[in-house]
Motif scaffolding. Structure first.
Motif, PDB file in Angstrom:
ATOM      1  N   CYS A  82       0.813  -1.220   0.000  1.00 14.40           N
ATOM      2  CA  CYS A  82       0.000   0.000   0.000  1.00 14.40           C
ATOM      3  C   CYS A  82       0.845   1.268   0.000  1.00 14.40           C
ATOM      4  O   CYS A  82       0.329   2.362   0.240  1.00 14.40           O
ATOM      5  N   LEU A 131       1.677   6.482   4.541  1.00 16.80           N
ATOM      6  CA  LEU A 131       2.041   5.618   3.412  1.00 16.80           C
ATOM      7  C   LEU A 131       3.325   6.045   2.729  1.00 16.80           C
ATOM      8  O   LEU A 131       3.714   5.436   1.728  1.00 16.80           O
ATOM      9  N   ILE A 169      -7.672   2.757   3.561  1.00 19.05           N
ATOM     10  CA  ILE A 169      -6.576   2.751   2.591  1.00 19.05           C
ATOM     11  C   ILE A 169      -7.036   2.045   1.333  1.00 19.05           C
ATOM     12  O   ILE A 169      -7.519   0.903   1.377  1.00 19.05           O
ATOM     13  N   SER A 186       3.613   5.229  10.310  1.00 20.10           N
ATOM     14  CA  SER A 186       3.540   4.426   9.085  1.00 20.10           C
ATOM     15  C   SER A 186       2.548   3.281   9.235  1.00 20.10           C
ATOM     16  O   SER A 186       2.383   2.717  10.326  1.00 20.10           O
ATOM     17  N   GLU A 230       1.806  -0.288   6.844  1.00 20.20           N
ATOM     18  CA  GLU A 230       2.267  -1.081   5.705  1.00 20.20           C
ATOM     19  C   GLU A 230       1.541  -2.419   5.696  1.00 20.20           C
ATOM     20  O   GLU A 230       1.035  -2.882   6.732  1.00 20.20           O
TER      21      GLU A 230
END
Length: 486
Positions: free
Chosen positions: A150, A175, A197, A287, A289
């Motif tokens: 992503c 991201l 997302i 973050s 992920e």
């Protein structure tokens, strides 16, 4: 109102017609279903991929090689990638064509646009009489290992959020892969905040691991994310479409942490931030992920996989900075694209070689390609010689054929490709011996023993004759083609 069509084409791909269409009535979402091809006629496909409907296709014999004539109906402004593949009577792949198509955005808030476009997709040296079936669908892309699916660099984005502080703490920061940029909720909203997302591409991706860097800005460390839940959706963005795949706690000031989950297909991910470490101001994180399964990729239903594509020039990593290897694992689009240096390549009896990603123009189309430059020196009296770009791209299953789009300024040399099995042994196959400087499509069947975990290993130029010891090879596209499940 004037309607204009916008379509980016690959080499030798010609725009035939563009016209308005009254609608997509009758289109059925049935990607990769084989449809019989009537002799000299059209196969009605009716396949929906993202914002496109692949209406119908036929095979056209031409002096430069067979091609697919494909009609697509576009309804959305966002570019959509699709492929059409041709099969013989044994349902084995013969060739494929793929392209990206978009329709310009509407000029007024309540206006909509739609175009019916005919494209010519080259198949190369395919006997049109041998084509018995056609199928259409999305193009699979093998995700690079240990790279977030992503990531913003791959096209991921936060499409909605319950709240955002904005400015330098907006939601897209999670991201960007940077540990020193942060998302923050609106002041005072410190529980049950969420971010949705949108994963890149038009098809669900397989996710087997979640990564979160939950620490907050240094001036308010207790704003860091603590308890969280992760939800996934394959079919839509309504609340009922999501199901929970992970619920846990971020350790305080621990940096990026990773949690394995049961592999799940997802098109959208929702991160629910339940609370922080005690701040009354914000909930923050650096973050988010998500990752594909480790080890060999899981076979997927797509029948065309992009092995090497070049959306924009960018520097791929070297496998070994001290060795003569050019390794193409993944090309990350950059904007603006920087000027590119040349990288060393794998050599076998070749004096020197280099590779770079360059912009090309052909028949009015602008695209990027890998350029391989070679200088063999003197022939070695029968010793093996080649100059090869090493790709190291995993197949998402047992590929049946590899297809490349290429041109060279030194006709007469041979073009070969190698596939590596799970044990690393190479299987070499001759692709073509170009006779001119035009763009061509070449393909070759790969060994049936190559299975899950096999890779597209390298593409090589082999000299033929003393007049062709230096030159260049351009590769615009490399595809893996599959047979449908029995």
């Amino acid at each position: 109102m004037t309607i204009r069509h916008s379509c980016r084409s690959w080499p030798t791909l010609c725009l035939l017609a563009a016209a308005l269409s009254a609608g997509a009535a009758g289109a059925v979402d049935k990607p990769w279903q084989l449809v019989g091809l009537p002799a000299g006629g059209w196969a009605d496909l009716g396949v929906v991929v993202g914002g496109l409907t692949i209406v119908r296709a036929q095979v056209s014999p031409e002096p430069a090689g067979a091609s697919l004539v494909v009609e697509v109906r576009a309804r959305h402004a966002e570019p959509t990638r699709f492929a059409v593949s041709a099969f013989d009577e044994r349902r084995q792949p013969l060739g494929a064509g793929c392209d990206t198509v978009a329709v310009p955005g509407a000029g007024a808030p309540l206006a909509s646009r739609e175009t019916l476009t005919s494209l010519r997709l080259p198949l190369g040296a395919v006997d049109p009489a041998a084509v018995r079936y056609l199928a259409a669908g999305p193009v699979a892309v093998a995700a690079p290992r240990d790279t977030s699916l992503c990531a913003a660099a791959r096209g991921g984005r936060v499409s909605a959020t319950s709240s955002s502080y904005g400015s330098s703490f907006d939601e897209q920061r999670i991201l960007d892969g940077l540990p020193n940029t942060f998302y923050a909720s609106k002041t005072g909203l410190i529980t049950n905040q969420w971010l949705m997302i949108d994963l890149p591409g038009d098809e669900p991706l397989e996710i087997a691991e979640i990564g979160i860097d939950g620490h907050g800005e240094p001036n308010d460390p207790k704003s860091a994310l603590r308890h969280f839940a992760v939800l996934a959706s394959e079919g839509g963005t309504a609340e009922a479409d999501f199901h929970e795949v992970l619920r846990d706690e971020c350790a305080f000031d621990a940096g990026l942490q990773r949690w394995p989950i049961k592999p799940v297909q997802a098109r959208w991910i929702k991160l629910l931030c339940l609370d922080n470490w005690g701040s009354t101001q914000w909930v923050e994180l650096a973050s988010f992920e998500c990752y594909a399964p480790s080890g060999p990729p899981t076979p997927r239903p797509e029948l065309v996989q992009s092995l090497a594509d070049f959306p924009a020039p960018a520097a791929p990593p070297l496998a070994d900075s001290d060795g003569p290897v050019f390794l193409l694992r993944y090309i990350v689009p950059t904007d603006p694209a920087p000027a590119q240096p040349a990288w060393r390549v794998a050599l076998d009896g070749c004096r020197e070689g280099s590779a770079r990603v360059v912009h090309c123009d052909s028949d009015g189309a602008t695209f990027a390609a890998l350029r391989l430059d070679f200088a063999f020196g003197n022939l070695l009296g029968g010793a093996p010689q080649s100059c090869a770009a090493l790709f190291d791209t995993a197949f998402t299953g047992a590929a049946r054929r590899v297809q490349v789009t290429y041109r060279t300024d030194r006709p007469g040399n041979s073009l070969r490709l190698a596939c590596a099995g799970p044990d690393g042994s190479l299987v070499w196959r001759d692709v073509a011996r170009p006779t001119d400087r035009a763009w061509h499509v070449g393909s070759v069947a790969v060994d049936d023993t190559l299975g899950l975990g096999s890779r597209f290993a390298r593409l090589a130029v082999v000299p033929r004759g003393r007049d062709n010891l230096t030159g260049s090879l351009w590769v615009a596209q490399a595809l893996a083609l599959y047979a449908p499940a029995p």
